[in-house]
Motif scaffolding. Structure first.
Motif, PDB file in Angstrom:
ATOM      1  N   PRO A   1      37.232  39.974  35.345  1.00 35.94           N
ATOM      2  CA  PRO A   1      36.023  40.873  34.641  1.00 35.94           C
ATOM      3  C   PRO A   1      35.701  42.146  35.296  1.00 35.94           C
ATOM      4  O   PRO A   1      35.769  42.194  36.598  1.00 35.94           O
ATOM      5  CB  PRO A   1      34.952  39.669  34.513  1.00 35.94           C
ATOM      6  CG  PRO A   1      35.368  38.884  35.742  1.00 35.94           C
ATOM      7  CD  PRO A   1      36.677  38.777  35.806  1.00 35.94           C
TER       8      PRO A   1
ATOM      9  N   LEU B   1      43.265  38.342  33.676  1.00 35.08           N
ATOM     10  CA  LEU B   1      42.052  38.993  33.323  1.00 35.08           C
ATOM     11  C   LEU B   1      41.102  38.931  34.263  1.00 35.08           C
ATOM     12  O   LEU B   1      40.881  37.809  34.730  1.00 35.08           O
ATOM     13  CB  LEU B   1      41.556  38.885  32.032  1.00 35.08           C
ATOM     14  CG  LEU B   1      42.725  38.980  30.567  1.00 35.08           C
ATOM     15  CD1 LEU B   1      41.907  38.755  29.609  1.00 35.08           C
ATOM     16  CD2 LEU B   1      42.738  40.315  30.692  1.00 35.08           C
TER      17      LEU B   1
ATOM     18  N   ALA C   1      35.773  45.592  39.734  1.00 36.12           N
ATOM     19  CA  ALA C   1      36.344  44.257  39.366  1.00 36.12           C
ATOM     20  C   ALA C   1      36.994  43.498  40.780  1.00 36.12           C
ATOM     21  O   ALA C   1      37.319  44.459  41.583  1.00 36.12           O
ATOM     22  CB  ALA C   1      37.512  44.206  38.358  1.00 36.12           C
TER      23      ALA C   1
ATOM     24  N   ALA D   1      32.527  44.322  36.284  1.00 36.50           N
ATOM     25  CA  ALA D   1      30.795  43.850  36.070  1.00 36.50           C
ATOM     26  C   ALA D   1      30.414  45.228  36.613  1.00 36.50           C
ATOM     27  O   ALA D   1      30.802  46.023  37.309  1.00 36.50           O
ATOM     28  CB  ALA D   1      30.642  42.898  37.128  1.00 36.50           C
TER      29      ALA D   1
ATOM     30  N   PRO E   1      30.136  34.999  32.498  1.00 34.74           N
ATOM     31  CA  PRO E   1      29.851  36.336  31.772  1.00 34.74           C
ATOM     32  C   PRO E   1      29.122  37.345  32.516  1.00 34.74           C
ATOM     33  O   PRO E   1      27.866  37.243  32.862  1.00 34.74           O
ATOM     34  CB  PRO E   1      29.638  35.897  30.653  1.00 34.74           C
ATOM     35  CG  PRO E   1      30.086  34.434  30.333  1.00 34.74           C
ATOM     36  CD  PRO E   1      29.948  33.747  31.678  1.00 34.74           C
TER      37      PRO E   1
END
Length: 248
Positions: A43, A41, A223, A45, A91
């Protein structure tokens, strides 16, 4: 060209077991290769910023509106480049090339150009078809002005690094001075855009309508896929041990 744009490519991932071979004799079964994918995976953003401006200013001076548009896009692009290079993977953030790549520092006795050449050759020896090298502008100038003992330039300072091992070079102020990033694309890394850079203007924000203000929002969703960390190299330059060539 920004460093992010240099890595824009088709989303290709996975490890290929290459069994390509001549077909012999005619009519025999051709060789089969396999392509395996790993569930990893990365992320996505959302990178954005906004400002308030008066409607009168934007209406009265079209050139100013274009200037504001340019400033907003360039500001966003600067942050995107920093995320692509140095994102910490927390995150909401990207995992950058300097964070996820493989360290390969220069060695004592080598100059900047030596280190870059070794990095490019290392990637090409692993099958890289396209290599992109990012350097701080000051390091590019330092290499462009390297001279031999007689004072002659080692390369054309007007087109430095042109055609060096077939790699592409791009200046990026986000890369710390004294270091480099080199990656195979798309085998090593690429950006996957979900939404390209957009600029939106709205009067329907808070009390904008009553104040004759407008909100300008610029954003991008993307990403950064590190398909193979071994094909993303980064490191620091090491000062030469001798002064046979001036590199500063």
């Amino acid at each position: 060209m920004s460093y992010r744009e240099a890595f824009r490519s088709l989303p290709v991932t996975g490890d290929l077991t290459n069994n390509a071979a001549p077909q012999y004799p005619e009519g025999s079964l051709k060789k089969q290769s396999t392509l395996s994918f790993a569930d990893t995976l990365f992320p996505v953003a959302t990178i954005a910023h906004w400002i308030l401006a008066s409607r009168q200013v934007l209406d009265d001076e079209p050139a100013l509106q274009g200037f504001v548009d340019l400033q907003m896009r360039e500001g966003l692009q600067e942050k995107i480049d920093r995320e692509v290079l140095t994102g910490d993977g927390q995150p909401g953030n990207l995992t950058g090339l300097l964070t996820a790549g493989t360290a390969l520092d220069g060695v004592v006795g080598d100059n900047r150009l030596d280190t870059v050449l070794i990095a490019v050759a290392t990637l090409q020896a692993q099958g890289a078809q396209r290599v992109v090298v990012g350097l701080n502008p000051m390091d590019i100038i330092a290499m462009a002005t390297m001279k031999d003992a007689s004072g002659a330039y080692l390369m054309n300072p007007l087109v430095p690094l042109s055609g060096v091992l077939g790699a592409s070079f791009t200046a990026a102020s986000s890369i710390p001075r004294g270091s480099y990033v080199a990656a195979a694309t798309p085998q090593g890394a690429y950006t996957a855009l979900r939404q390209d850079v957009t600029l939106e203007v709205s009067r329907e924000d808070a009390d904008n309508f009553r104040r004759n203000m407008v909100t300008l929002l610029t954003e991008c969703r993307m990403a950064l896929v590190i398909a193979n960390p071994e094909l993303v190299l980064h490191g620091s330059f090491v000062a030469p041990a001798t002064a046979s060539a001036k590199s500063k």
